[in-house]
Design a protein around this motif. Structure first.
Motif, PDB file in Angstrom:
ATOM      1  N   UNK A 351       0.809  -1.230   0.000  1.00 29.07           N
ATOM      2  CA  UNK A 351       0.000   0.000   0.000  1.00 29.07           C
ATOM      3  C   UNK A 351       0.840   1.276   0.000  1.00 29.07           C
ATOM      4  N   UNK A 352       2.166   1.116  -0.131  1.00 33.17           N
ATOM      5  CA  UNK A 352       3.033   2.299  -0.041  1.00 33.17           C
ATOM      6  C   UNK A 352       2.846   3.272  -1.199  1.00 33.17           C
ATOM      7  N   UNK A 353       2.267   2.806  -2.305  1.00 37.34           N
ATOM      8  CA  UNK A 353       2.041   3.683  -3.446  1.00 37.34           C
ATOM      9  C   UNK A 353       0.789   4.540  -3.288  1.00 37.34           C
ATOM     10  N   UNK A 354       0.082   4.414  -2.161  1.00 45.27           N
ATOM     11  CA  UNK A 354      -1.139   5.203  -1.950  1.00 45.27           C
ATOM     12  C   UNK A 354      -0.771   6.681  -1.863  1.00 45.27           C
ATOM     13  N   UNK A 355      -1.641   7.533  -2.426  1.00 48.40           N
ATOM     14  CA  UNK A 355      -1.299   8.963  -2.428  1.00 48.40           C
ATOM     15  C   UNK A 355      -1.384   9.531  -1.007  1.00 48.40           C
ATOM     16  N   UNK A 356      -2.514   9.296  -0.338  1.00 46.10           N
ATOM     17  CA  UNK A 356      -2.669   9.744   1.052  1.00 46.10           C
ATOM     18  C   UNK A 356      -3.053   8.552   1.921  1.00 46.10           C
ATOM     19  N   UNK A 357      -2.489   8.505   3.114  1.00 44.12           N
ATOM     20  CA  UNK A 357      -2.810   7.409   4.037  1.00 44.12           C
ATOM     21  C   UNK A 357      -3.316   8.008   5.350  1.00 44.12           C
ATOM     22  N   UNK A 358      -4.464   7.498   5.789  1.00 40.84           N
ATOM     23  CA  UNK A 358      -4.976   7.864   7.125  1.00 40.84           C
ATOM     24  C   UNK A 358      -4.950   6.582   7.953  1.00 40.84           C
ATOM     25  N   UNK A 359      -4.409   6.657   9.168  1.00 46.62           N
ATOM     26  CA  UNK A 359      -4.352   5.465  10.019  1.00 46.62           C
ATOM     27  C   UNK A 359      -5.144   5.706  11.303  1.00 46.62           C
ATOM     28  N   UNK A 360      -5.898   4.685  11.680  1.00 42.90           N
ATOM     29  CA  UNK A 360      -6.649   4.741  12.949  1.00 42.90           C
ATOM     30  C   UNK A 360      -6.155   3.567  13.786  1.00 42.90           C
ATOM     31  N   UNK A 361      -5.596   3.854  14.939  1.00 45.37           N
ATOM     32  CA  UNK A 361      -5.037   2.778  15.754  1.00 45.37           C
ATOM     33  C   UNK A 361      -5.035   3.212  17.217  1.00 45.37           C
TER      34      UNK A 361
END
Ligand SMILES: Cc1cc2nc3c(=O)[nH]c(=O)nc-3n(C[C@H](O)[C@H](O)[C@H](O)COP(=O)(O)OP(=O)(O)OC[C@H]3O[C@@H](n4cnc5c(N)ncnc54)[C@H](O)[C@@H]3O)c2cc1C
Length: 399
Positions: A351-361
């Motif tokens: 998934x590193x090629x994703x333009x924007x990443x939002x993480x919920x943890x």
């Protein structure tokens, strides 16, 4: 023998014996002695304080490869349709060719496929090596490997890239074997070494726990396969002036070794993560199959797809076609929302090629935050429904 011990200098300290992983050195009469288990790895040389150990292996000379020029991409086509990974490799190849100040070429095989040249040109190929024959109409290992190996031997490219598709994974090792070349499979990154212009080939190693960068100093072309979806496809801005080099093909029926009796198409799973603009992915933190309802609702509100980590697939919370990562799909959405995902390297590889990443943890130290543009520390079962309802309230449905 490759490792040599100077008995005069050896003081019998035994450091070499301790570090040797193979039992290749032992102490006899207070002096180190090489045994037949020595692999000449050289570990003992580094630890010897009195410089009693040396190697008589000469460093292999790097041959002169100056006649090997150009970056080549295998143009994979099925039934007259060029596969997407070819355009991704042309994008990558353009960058590498520019850095080396060399040409970008495509190698196209098939039967009556000349019309595809236009598309390859549009996607940036300067030269197209075209081989047409009725025995090349459908991909078959031996004829394809034979023809491509011949063209490569004759024209000597510096770099040769092949998609790590089903076809590419079959073809690339056959070519490398025929031409006695190195091959780095499933690369996730390819760059040029600024020092010597060689290709730096990065791929997951040791079960994906580390990323290894590999060089091919002793053979040309430098061959690598790249998984579909890892690189961005180039834009259609070709010149319309590419050079077509038509190659004569000499193939006999006996070159086929196998005969295709029929083609059975795999049923499509209906999941298309590769083209999704938005992906909402869940991990073990989602907790259960039922827990995925909040992930599905957010994905629906955004007009996106649902995906998961390997654990989620193993638990049976989502079907295998929705797995993202090293052994799953490689995705490049505009937005990737990772919920309850720790961010293991094997997941990140997909998934590193994703333009924007939002993480919920819930864990603020989770590695996924290292690759996230925005991070929300909190329980996904509170955060995700609240995000969905806010989107709906504001009317921000679909992207
Ligand atoms: C050869 C090999 C190949 C692999 N291939 C893949 C692959 O293709 N894809 C893949 O994904 N994995 C793959 N793996 C597995 C990978 O190493 C990890 O084990 C896996 O990605 C972890 O999944 P996870 O993040 O869902 O689970 P975990 O690592 O267990 O993380 C769960 C996360 O959820 C958080 N959490 C818990 N409860 C909540 C909550 N209520 N709200 C918010 N956060 C919460 C936790 O803090 C934790 O960070 C592979 C492993 C190997 C060895």
């Amino acid at each position: 023998m490759a490792i040599v011990i100077d008995k005069e200098l050896c003081n019998g300290c035994g450091r070499c014996v301790k570090v040797c992983p193979y039992g290749g050195v032992e102490l006899r009469d207070g002096k180190a002695v090489i045994t037949d288990r020595c692999t000449a790895c050289g570990t003992c040389i580094e630890v010897c304080n009195v410089h009693a150990i040396s190697s008589d292996i000469k460093e292999k000379e790097i041959p002169d490869f100056s006649e090997y020029q150009g970056v080549w991409v295998f143009a994979e086509q099925r039934e007259g349709v060029i596969s997407r990974v070819t355009f991704e490799l042309l994008g990558l190849g353009q960058r590498l060719a520019q850095e080396l100040n060399q040409d970008l070429s495509a190698v196209l095989l098939g039967d009556e496929v000349k019309h595809l040249v236009k598309e390859l040109d549009e996607f940036g190929a300067h030269n197209i090596y075209l081989a047409q024959h009725k025995l090349l109409a459908q991909y078959q290992t031996n004829p394809y490997a034979k023809v491509i190996s011949g063209i490569v031997s004759e024209h000597k490219p510096c770099i040769f890239l092949i998609g790590a598709s089903t076809i590419g994974r079959d073809l690339a090792p056959r070519i490398s074997m025929r031409l006695n070349l190195g091959l780095t499979a499933d690369c996730t990154e390819l760059t040029i070494d600024p020092e010597d212009g060689s290709l730096l080939q990065t791929r997951p190693a040791f079960g994906g726990d580390v990323m290894a960068t590999i060089k091919t100093p002793y053979s040309r072309p430098q061959m690598a396969t790249v998984r579909p979806g890892v690189m961005e496809a180039t834009k259609r801005d070709g010149t319309g002036q590419c050079r077509i080099i038509e190659k004569k093909v000499r193939l006999l029926d006996k070159d086929r070794l196998t005969e295709i009796l029929g083609v059975v198409r795999e049923e499509k799973s209906g999941v298309n993560l590769a083209d999704a603009k938005v992906i909402v992915a869940g991990g073990r933190g989602v907790g259960s199959k039922e827990g995925f309802q909040c992930i599905v609702s957010l994905a629906e509100a955004l007009g996106g797809e649902v995906a998961g980590t390997r654990i989620v697939i193993e638990e049976g919370w989502l079907p295998a076609a929705r797995q993202v990562g090293q052994t799953g799909q490689t995705v490049r959405p505009e937005l990737y929302i990772a919920c309850g995902i720790s961010g293991a390297i094997q997941h990140r590889a997909g998934m590193l090629g994703s333009r924007y990443v939002i993480a919920v943890n819930t864990d603020e130290r989770a590695p996924i935050f290292e690759v996230a543009d925005w991070g929300i520390v909190g329980n996904l079962h509170e955060v995700v429904p609240s995000l969905t309802s806010t989107l709906k309230e504001k009317g921000w449905i679909g992207i």
